[in-house]
Design an enzyme around this catalytic site. Structure first.
Site, mmCIF file in Angstrom:
data_model
loop_
_atom_site.group_PDB
_atom_site.id
_atom_site.type_symbol
_atom_site.label_atom_id
_atom_site.label_comp_id
_atom_site.label_asym_id
_atom_site.label_seq_id
_atom_site.Cartn_x
_atom_site.Cartn_y
_atom_site.Cartn_z
ATOM 1 N N HIS A 35 0.837 -1.209 0.000
ATOM 2 C CA HIS A 35 0.000 0.000 0.000
ATOM 3 C C HIS A 35 0.871 1.259 0.000
ATOM 4 O O HIS A 35 0.461 2.316 0.458
ATOM 5 C CB HIS A 35 -0.980 0.007 1.183
ATOM 6 N N GLY A 124 -7.215 -14.516 -8.466
ATOM 7 C CA GLY A 124 -7.813 -14.191 -7.177
ATOM 8 C C GLY A 124 -6.884 -14.419 -5.998
ATOM 9 O O GLY A 124 -7.303 -14.399 -4.850
ATOM 10 N N GLY A 126 -4.008 -12.588 -5.626
ATOM 11 C CA GLY A 126 -3.180 -11.402 -5.406
ATOM 12 C C GLY A 126 -1.812 -11.518 -6.030
ATOM 13 O O GLY A 126 -0.860 -10.873 -5.600
ATOM 14 N N SER A 128 -1.420 -10.976 -9.352
ATOM 15 C CA SER A 128 -1.462 -10.092 -10.525
ATOM 16 C C SER A 128 -1.675 -10.802 -11.850
ATOM 17 O O SER A 128 -1.021 -10.498 -12.840
ATOM 18 C CB SER A 128 -0.203 -9.224 -10.610
ATOM 19 N N ASP A 174 2.096 -3.560 -10.205
ATOM 20 C CA ASP A 174 1.860 -4.888 -10.784
ATOM 21 C C ASP A 174 2.247 -4.939 -12.254
ATOM 22 O O ASP A 174 2.894 -5.880 -12.720
ATOM 23 C CB ASP A 174 0.381 -5.271 -10.628
ATOM 24 N N TYR A 223 -10.045 -1.261 0.259
ATOM 25 C CA TYR A 223 -8.903 -0.685 -0.474
ATOM 26 C C TYR A 223 -9.169 0.798 -0.732
ATOM 27 O O TYR A 223 -8.321 1.660 -0.481
ATOM 28 C CB TYR A 223 -8.709 -1.440 -1.797
#
Length: 382
Positions: A35, A124, A126, A128, A174, A223
C-alpha cells in the site's frame, strides 16, 4: 505441453495458419512495500515463473480476434475502426479491449491481430494475473507492429486500462514488474518516477508463496477507504503524497490527526523506510535483517493498516515458527485474505511445507496452496 506449445497448437487449429510470435508476461509477488505504491512510495516485487502466454500474428485488416484457451476457447472479436466498448458477458475480454483502446490513444500505428491466450498465474490470489494479461497484450502489439513503446509505457497503458476501462483502482507496481522484471532479481521501484533498480537475490533462497485460500470479500471497498485515508493524511501535511512526509514530521503532530488516519499514515511512512532498507539487506545477502523487516511490515499491516485476517496471521505464525531468523514471511498483496510470501533458504522449504500442511487446515478449516517460485524475467518473446 507447456503454455507456448498449447497456445501455438490451438492457434494453428483454430485460425488455420501458424502464429508468428509467442509473448509472455509474468505474474508477481511483492516482497515488501505494501500500500505504498499509490502513495508515490517504494515497492520491492519480483516477477515469478507463472505467466500469461499469447501466441499471435498480425492481420492485414483492422480486426482483432482473441481466443481464451482457459475459458473453453471463448472468442472475442472487435474492430479497430469502431469505438471499443466493454463486453457484456466476458469479463476477460475487457482486459484485452481496454489495453487496445488505451494503446490507440498512445500510438495507433497498428493493425489487426489474431491471438490465443493462456495463463497459469493463479487468479484471485493477489499474484497479478490481470496485470500479467494487460502487459502481455500490450507487448503483443508493440512487438508485432514495432511500436516505439518501452516497458514502462506498456505498464502505464495496462494500468490505465484497468483503472478506466475495467473499472478497478490499482497502483502501477503490478504492471511495471510484469513488464520490467529481471531473472534472479527483485526490483526496487520508485512509484513516483517509475525508476527501477535491479536488486540481486541471494543464491540458494526460495521465494515461497502460500495462498491462504480465504476468500477475499472486503478487498475493493476497504482498499478504496485506505486510499482515501492516505489522501486525507497527505492533505493534513499539505503534501502531494505521503511519500513527501517524514516520520519525524509525522511523530511531531501525530496526536492532532484523526487516530485511524494517523495509524494508516504511520504504516505508509514506516513501510517506505523498511522497503528501501530491505533492498539493501537483500543486496548484501542479509536474510536475517530481511526477515526482521518483513516481520515489522506484517505487524504494521496487521495493527496500523488493519488489512490482515486471522487466517493470514495464523499462516505467518506457522511459517515464522519454522524458519526462525533464517528468513522472512509476511502477508503480500492488497489484504483481507490472499497470500503470504516467505523468503527462505531452499533447504528449509520441505520443513515449511510440512508445518503448514500439518497445522494450517487444522487451525482454520481451509486447505492452503503452496508455490515455490523463481524470480523471473519480465515480458517479452518466449
Amino acid at each position: 505441453m507447456n503454455l507456448k506449445e498449447k497456445t501455438r497448437a490451438l492457434f494453428a487449429e483454430i485460425f488455420g495458419y501458424p502464429a508468428t510470435h509467442t509473448i509472455q508476461a509474468p505474474g508477481r509477488v511483492n516482497l515488501i512495500g505494501e500500500h505504498t505504491d499509490y502513495n508515490d512510495g517504494f515497492v520491492l516485487p519480483c516477477a515469478i515463473d507463472y505467466q500469461t502466454v499469447i501466441s499471435c500474428a498480425p492481420r492485414d485488416d483492422r480486426t482483432v480476434r482473441v481466443i481464451a484457451a482457459d475459458y473453453d476457447n471463448q472468442v472475442d472479436e472487435f474492430s479497430l475502426d469502431a469505438p471499443i466498448v466493454t463486453h457484456d458477458s466476458q469479463q476477460w475480454s475487457n482486459y484485452v479491449r481496454g489495453v487496445v483502446k488505451h494503446l490507440q490513444q498512445r500510438n495507433n500505428a497498428f493493425g489487426g491481430v489474431d491471438m490465443v491466450i493462456s495463463g497459469n498465474v493463479p487468479q484471485g490470489a493477489g499474484l497479478s494475473s490481470s496485470a500479467s494479461l494487460e502487459v502481455a497484450v500490450g507487448t503483443v502489439f508493440q512487438q508485432l507492429y514495432h511500436l516505439p513503446l518501452d516497458g514502462a509505457q506498456i505498464a502505464l497503458n495496462g494500468q490505465e486500462a484497468e483503472n478506466q476501462f475495467v473499472g478497478c483502482n490499482c497502483g502501477i507496481m503490478d504492471q511495471l514488474i510484469s513488464a520490467l522484471g529481471k531473472k534472479d532479481h527483485a526490483l526496487l521501484i520508485d512509484c513516483r518516477t517509475l525508476g527501477a533498480k535491479a536488486v540481486s537475490m541471494p543464491k540458494g533462497v526460495a521465494v515461497v508463496i502460500i495462498n491462504s485460500n480465504f476468500k477475499r470479500t472486503l478487498v475493493g471497498s476497504e482498499y478504496n477507504t485506505r486510499r482515501e485515508q492516505c489522501e486525507t493524511g497527505a492533505r493534513f501535511f499539505q503534501q502531494p503524497a505521503l511519500r513527501d512526509v517524514s516520520l519525524e514530521a509525522f511523530n511531531a503532530v501525530a496526536s492532532e490527526l484523526d487516530p485511524v488516519v494517523a495509524k494508516r499514515v504511520r504504516h505508509v511512512l514506516s513501510e517506505n523506510a523498511r522497503t528501501v532498507e530491505a533492498a539493501s539487506a537483500l543486496e548484501k545477502g542479509d536474510l536475517q535483517r530481511m526477515g526482521q523487516l518483513m516481520a515489522e511490515s506484517h505487524a504494521s499491516m496487521r495493527d496500523d493498516f488493519e488489512i490482515t485476517v486471522p487466517q493470514i496471521d495464523t499462516l505467518v505464525d506457522i511459517v515464522k515458527a519454522t524458519i526462525g531468523d533464517r528468513g522472512g514471511v509476511r502477508m503480500t498483496g492488497g489484504g483481507f485474505g490472499g497470500c503470504v510470501v516467505a523468503l527462505i533458504p531452499e533447504d528449509l522449504v520441505p520443513a515449511v511445507r510440512q508445518a503448514v500442511a500439518q497445522q494450517y487446515e487444522a487451525k482454520t478449516g481451509i486447505k492452503e496452496t503452496f508455490y515455490v517460485c523463481k524470480p523471473s524475467q519480465g515480458a517479452g518473446q518466449c
